[in-house]
Scaffold this active site. Structure first.
Site, short mmCIF file in Angstrom:
data_model
loop_
_atom_site.label_atom_id
_atom_site.label_comp_id
_atom_site.label_asym_id
_atom_site.label_seq_id
_atom_site.Cartn_x
_atom_site.Cartn_y
_atom_site.Cartn_z
N CYS A 143 -9.02 33.52 -8.48
CA CYS A 143 -9.47 34.54 -7.52
C CYS A 143 -8.46 35.69 -7.39
O CYS A 143 -8.84 36.85 -7.27
CB CYS A 143 -9.68 33.93 -6.14
SG CYS A 143 -11.04 32.77 -6.06
N GLU A 150 -17.18 24.35 -14.07
CA GLU A 150 -15.74 24.52 -14.26
C GLU A 150 -14.95 23.50 -13.42
O GLU A 150 -13.77 23.27 -13.66
CB GLU A 150 -15.31 25.94 -13.86
CG GLU A 150 -15.36 26.94 -15.00
CD GLU A 150 -16.76 27.18 -15.54
OE1 GLU A 150 -17.09 26.59 -16.58
OE2 GLU A 150 -17.51 27.94 -14.93
N ILE A 183 -16.23 37.25 -11.81
CA ILE A 183 -15.08 36.52 -12.32
C ILE A 183 -14.12 37.41 -13.11
O ILE A 183 -12.92 37.15 -13.13
CB ILE A 183 -15.54 35.31 -13.17
CG1 ILE A 183 -14.34 34.42 -13.54
CG2 ILE A 183 -16.26 35.75 -14.43
CD1 ILE A 183 -13.59 33.86 -12.38
N ASP A 188 -17.02 27.22 -23.08
CA ASP A 188 -17.75 27.76 -21.93
C ASP A 188 -18.91 28.64 -22.41
O ASP A 188 -19.25 29.63 -21.78
CB ASP A 188 -16.80 28.55 -20.99
CG ASP A 188 -17.44 28.91 -19.66
OD1 ASP A 188 -18.47 28.31 -19.30
OD2 ASP A 188 -16.92 29.82 -18.98
O1 LIG Z 1 -20.48 26.68 -15.43
C1 LIG Z 1 -20.88 27.06 -14.34
O2 LIG Z 1 -21.39 26.31 -13.50
C2 LIG Z 1 -20.74 28.51 -14.04
C3 LIG Z 1 -21.19 29.07 -12.86
C4 LIG Z 1 -21.05 30.46 -12.66
C5 LIG Z 1 -21.59 30.96 -11.37
O3 LIG Z 1 -22.18 30.15 -10.63
O4 LIG Z 1 -21.48 32.10 -11.00
C6 LIG Z 1 -20.45 31.24 -13.69
C7 LIG Z 1 -20.05 30.56 -14.86
N1 LIG Z 1 -20.20 29.24 -15.01
C8 LIG Z 1 -19.47 31.23 -15.98
O5 LIG Z 1 -19.15 30.59 -16.99
C9 LIG Z 1 -19.29 32.63 -15.93
O6 LIG Z 1 -18.82 33.25 -16.91
C10 LIG Z 1 -19.64 33.31 -14.74
C11 LIG Z 1 -19.50 34.65 -14.37
C12 LIG Z 1 -19.96 34.74 -13.10
C13 LIG Z 1 -19.99 35.89 -12.22
O7 LIG Z 1 -20.84 35.92 -11.33
O8 LIG Z 1 -19.12 36.78 -12.36
N2 LIG Z 1 -20.41 33.54 -12.68
C14 LIG Z 1 -20.21 32.64 -13.66
CA LIG Z 2 -19.16 28.16 -16.90
#
Ligand SMILES: O=C(O)c1cc(C(=O)O)c2c(n1)C(=O)C(=O)c1cc(C(=O)O)[nH]c1-2
Ligand SMILES: [Ca+2]
Length: 708
Positions: A623, A186, A554, A313
Site C-alpha cells: 500500500c 495473494e 495496485i 499471477d
Molecule cells: O488474485 C486476486 O484475488 C486478485 C484480486 C484483485 C482485486 O480484487 O482487486 C487484483 C488481483 N488479484 C491482481 O492480480 C491484480 O493485478 C489487481 C489489480 C487490481 C486493481 O484494482 O488495481 N486488483 C487486482
Molecule cells: Ca492476483
C-alpha cells in the site's frame, strides 16, 4: 416497453435490446457482449475538439476510482472506492442520493489492491453492488433505500481464521440471478462465485473454481467437475491445501444470451509459487481459465485454460468480450480475451474450442501457443519455481492488460486494448513456503517482490515501464496501430459510433482519439490519474461522456515512487462529464505536489534497518510503496509525523490509531521490536531521499521528474 420472455426478464430483454435505447448504459460493459461500444454519434470526429466539461461531482474518498457508472433513464449510478454508491442526475451532476455501506477501515489490508469498486448492476428497479468486506447489497434505484444485503462469503470459505476474501468487481445479472465473485489469491483464498436471487438475495448456486483440498463435496454446483476433472491436476499435499489454491474471480464474469452461458474469468494460484503450491505438478485447473456455466444451475459446461501451471499471477479475469467474427469465410460467435499473460485469444463461445491466439504485447515467458490446443509453449527459464533461479518476466504480475476495460468498434473491426509493460522479478522464497498471517503469501522473496534492488537494474526496470493503446485486428490477429502513453496503468477504453475512442490516462489527462487511426483529437486536464473506463449516454436527448477520476489501484500503491513515470498526479476523486456545450470550465486547481518532504530526524539505528526493510516489504509496501516511496495516493511514510517517535509510530502501526482511515493494526503480525525496526528503516529512507525529493519539486512543473 420490453416483453419478458424466455426467462430473461424485463431488464434482461432491455439489455439484450440495448441498441433500441442507446441513451442508457444498463450493464457493466453496456451490453451483454461487453464490447463497450456505444452507437451514439452526436459527438464525433468533426466536433469532438469542442468537447467541454459539463459537470463534475467531487467524491468523498481519495483512493483509486475504477467504477463504470451505469446510466438508466437519465440517472447515473456510480460506485466509488470504499464501496459507496452515488445516484447522480446524469444531465446536471446533481447528487440524488448516496449510500455508504460503512465498510470497516481495518479491512483495507485484507485485499491486495486498494479498496476499489468497479461498478454496479441494474435489474428491475434495483441497483446491486459488492462491498470490500464481502457483502452484496441491493438498493431501490429511486430512493437508495436498502432492499437486501447478504454476506457473500460463507463462514466455511474462510481459511483457518484468515479472512482473505474481498469484493471489488461488478456483479452481473443473468436471468434474475446476481452473480458475484471475490479477490484474495495473494493472501490465501479458494475462489468461488455465487448466484443470488435478484429479488430476495437467497443463494441459488455456488461454484468453486479450484478443488476442495480433501477432494470432498462442497455441496456446490462445482462438486462433480472438481472431483472428476480438476483435482487430478493438483498434487494432493501441496501448500494449496492450506492456502486455498486461488482462482479468484475478481473481475470479469459475463452472461451471454446467445449461448445462454455464464463465463467466469478465473484468477491466479495461491500461493503464486507453483513448486510450493502443487509440488511442481499438474496444470492446476481452473487457474488462469475461462469456465462456462449454465446460468440456472451453475453446472459446468466447458473450460479453456490459458495459463496452466500459473506462477506469475497470470489471471484470466480480464474482461471477457463476445463478438461475431468472420473466420475463414464463416461468421462465428466467439469470445475474445486479452488476459494478463499477454496473448490475445479467440475462443468459440459455445464450445470453448480454441480458434487462435497471438501475443498482443511483448512476452518472454512463452514463445507462442500451440496452434491446435492453445497451450503456451513455455520458455523453460520462465518456470522459475522449477529452476530455482530468478526470472525477470514480461509481462509481469500486473499483466499486459489488467482490469482497465478494452473496447470493440464494429465500424472499424478493431479491439482497443489498454496495454502495458510492467516487468516483474520473480524470486523464490528461501527455505520452503512460509505464510505470514494477514499478509501477501506468494511463496516469493518479499525483500524483492518484483523490483530489482541495484541502481542499474532499477534504472533498466524503469526504462521497461510502458503503456499504450493497441488497436488489434482480431481477424488478422495482428496489431493495426498503436497510441503510446507516458507509462503504464491508464484507464479503460470506450468506442463510439462517432468513430471515437475515449480514454483517461495515468497522468490525469482525458483524451479522445480517432478510432480509425489513433489521431489525438481532444484532451482535458482532469486533475488526477484516471484508471476507470468512460461511458457515454443521452440525458434530455444530449450526448455526454463521463468517467470516474482518481489515481490508485495496485500500481501506484505497490510501485510507489516508480509509478510516477506515468506522470505525477495526486488523488483527487470526482465523476466528470463532458458535452459539446458544457459550461463547467476547467477543473479547479488543487494540491498537485502530494505529500511534501519534511526534514526527517537525522539519526537512525543502522543495525535495525535490514529487518525493518523486510518487515516493511512484507506488511507495508503493497500500500505504501516499494522501498517506502509513495505515489500520491496513500501517505508517504517518509514524511509522516508518526516516524518521529517510537510511541507515536507504535500507536498507528501496532494499536490501530488510524483504522477508521483504512490503516489496520499490525500487533497481531509483528512485535513492538519489529515495528520499531520499520520506523528506523523509514528514517533511513527519508534521509536517503529527502534532498532528491526537495529538488524534484523545484523543476518547472513543480513536480518530481527524476526517477528512481
Ligand atoms: O488474485 C486476486 O484475488 C486478485 C484480486 C484483485 C482485486 O480484487 O482487486 C487484483 C488481483 N488479484 C491482481 O492480480 C491484480 O493485478 C489487481 C489489480 C487490481 C486493481 O484494482 O488495481 N486488483 C487486482
Ligand atoms: Ca492476483
Amino acid at each position: 416497453a420490453f416483453s419478458a420472455d424466455e426467462g430473461q426478464g424485463q431488464t434482461g430483454e432491455a439489455i439484450i435490446h440495448a441498441d433500441d435505447h442507446p441513451g442508457d448504459w444498463m450493464t457493466y460493459g453496456r451490453t451483454y457482449s461487453e464490447q463497450r461500444y456505444s452507437p451514439l454519434d452526436q459527438i464525433n470526429r468533426s466536433n469532438v475538439g469542442n468537447l467541454k466539461l459539463a459537470w463534475y461531482l467531487d467524491l468523498d474518498t481519495n483512493r483509486g476510482q475504477e467504477g463504470t457508472p451505469l446510466v438508466v433513464d437519465g440517472v447515473m449510478y456510480a460506485t466509488t472506492n470504499w464501496s459507496m454508491m452515488k445516484a447522480i442526475d446524469a444531465a446536471t451532476g446533481k447528487l440524488l442520493w448516496s449510500y455508504d455501506p460503512r465498510v470497516p477501515g481495518n479491512i483495507a489490508d485484507k485485499g491486495c489492491c486498494d479498496t476499489v469498486n468497479r461498478g454496479a448492476a441494474y435489474w428491475n428497479g434495483k441497483v446491486y453492488f459488492g462491498t470490500f468486506d464481502g457483502r452484496l447489497i441491493a438498493l431501490d434505484a429511486k430512493t437508495g433505500k436498502l432492499v437486501w444485503s447478504v454476506n457473500t462469503i460463507p463462514p466455511d470459505a474462510e481459511l483457518g481464521k484468515q479472512r482473505s476474501y474481498t469484493v471489488d468487481g461488478a456483479p452481473r445479472i443473468a436471468k434474475g440471478r446476481v452473480i458475484i465473485g471475490n479477490g484474495g489469491s495473494e493472501f490465501g483464498a479458494r475462489g468461488f462465485v455465487t448466484a443470488f436471487d435478484a429479488e430476495t438475495g437467497k443463494v441459488d448456486w455456488r461454484f468453486f473454481t479450484v478443488p476442495n483440498p480433501k477432494n470432498e463435496p462442497d455441496h456446490a454446483a462445482s462438486d462433480s467437475v472438481l472431483m472428476n476433472k480438476a483435482y487430478q491436476t493438483w498434487s494432493p499435499t501441496g501448500a494449496w491445501t492450506r492456502q486455498g489454491g486461488g482462482g479468484t474471480v475478481w473481475d470479469s464474469l459475463v452472461y451471454d444470451p446467445v449461448t445462454d452461458l455464464v463465463y467466469l474469468g478465473v484468477g491466479n494460484g495461491s500461493p503464486w509459487n507453483y513448486k510450493y503450491r502443487s509440488e511442481g505438478k499438474g496444470d492446476n485447473l481452473f487457474l488462469g481459465s475461462i469456465v462456462a456455466l449454465k446460468p440456472e444451475t451453475g453446472e459446468y459446461v466447458w473450460h479453456f485454460q490459458e495459463t496452466p501451471m500459473d506462477q506469475w499471477d497470470f489471471t484470466s479475469v480480464q474482461q471477457i468480450m463476445t463478438l461475431d467474427l468472420p473466420i475463414n469465410g464463416e461468421t462465428r460467435h466467439v469470445i475474445v480475451h486479452a488476459p494478463k499473460n499477454g496473448f490475445f485469444y479467440i475462443i468459440d463461445a459455445k464450445t470453448g474450442e480454441f480458434i487462435s491466439g497471438k501475443n498482443y504485447v511483448y512476452v518472454n515467458w512463452a514463445s507462442g501457443l500451440d496452434p491446435k490446443t492453445g497451450r503456451p509453449i513455455y520458455n523453460p527459464d520462465a518456470l522459475y519455481t522449477l529452476t530455482g533461479k530468478d526470472w525477470y518476466g514480461i509481462p509481469g504480475d500486473l499483466g499486459g492488460h489488467n482490469f482497465a476495460a478494452m473496447a470493440f468498434s464494429p465500424k472499424t473491426g478493431l479491439v482497443y486494448i489498454p496495454a502495458q509493460q510492467v516487468p516483474f522479478l520473480y524470486t523464490n522464497q528461501k527455505g520452503g513456503f512460509l505464510a505470514h498471517p494477514d499478509s501477501w503469501n506468494l511463496g516469493l522473496d518479499m525483500n524483492k517482490v518484483g523490483i530489482p534492488d541495484s541502481p542499474e537494474a532499477k534504472a533498466a526496470f524503469v526504462k521497461d515501464l510502458k503503456g499504450w493503446i493497441v488497436a488489434w485486428d482480431p481477424q488478422k490477429q495482428a496489431e493495426a496501430w498503436r497510441v503510446d502513453h507516458k507509462g503504464p496503468w491508464n484507464g479503460g477504453i470506450l468506442a463510439t459510433g462517432g468513430d471515437l475512442l475515449f480514454q483517461g490516462l495515468a497522468n490525469g489527462e482525458f483524451h479522445a482519439y480517432d478510432a480509425t487511426n489513433g489521431t489525438d483529437l481532444f484532451h482535458f486536464a482532469a486533475d488526477s490519474g484516471i484508471i476507470a473506463p468512460p461511458v457515454t449516454y443521452l440525458a434530455k436527448g444530449k450526448q455526454y461522456v463521463a468517467v470516474e477520476v482518481g489515481w490508485g489501484g495496485i500500481y501506484p500503491f505497490f510501485l510507489g515512487g516508480l509509478a510516477r513515470t506515468s506522470g505525477w498526479t495526486v488523488n483527487h476523486s470526482h465523476v466528470i462529464a463532458f458535452s459539446l456545450d458544457g459550461k463547467a470550465g476547467p477543473m479547479p486547481k488543487q494540491n498537485d505536489q502530494g505529500f511534501l518532504p519534511v526534514k526527517p530526524p537525522e539519526k537512525f539505528d543502522a543495525s535495525r534497518t535490514d529487518n525493518g526493510y523486510f518487515q516493511f516489504q512484507t506488511y507495508c509496501a503493497a500500500c505504501h510503496g516499494d522501498n517506502a516511496e509513495g505515489a500520491g495516493v496513500l501517505p508517504d511514510l517518509r514524511w509522516s509525523g508518526s516516524i518521529r517517535h517510537t510511541d507515536a509510530f507504535y500507536n498507528v502501526v501496532g494499536r490501530g490509531a488510524l483504522t477508521a482511515y483504512g490503516m489496520d493494526r499490525f500487533d497481531g503480525n509483528m512485535n513492538p521490536n519489529e515495528i520499531e525496526d520499520i520506523r528506523q528503516y523509514l528514517i533511513k529512507r527519508a534521509n536517503e531521499t529527502y534532498q532528491r525529493e526537495v529538488d524534484a519539486r523545484k523543476n518547472a512543473a513543480g513536480i518530481p521528474e527524476q526517477l528512481p
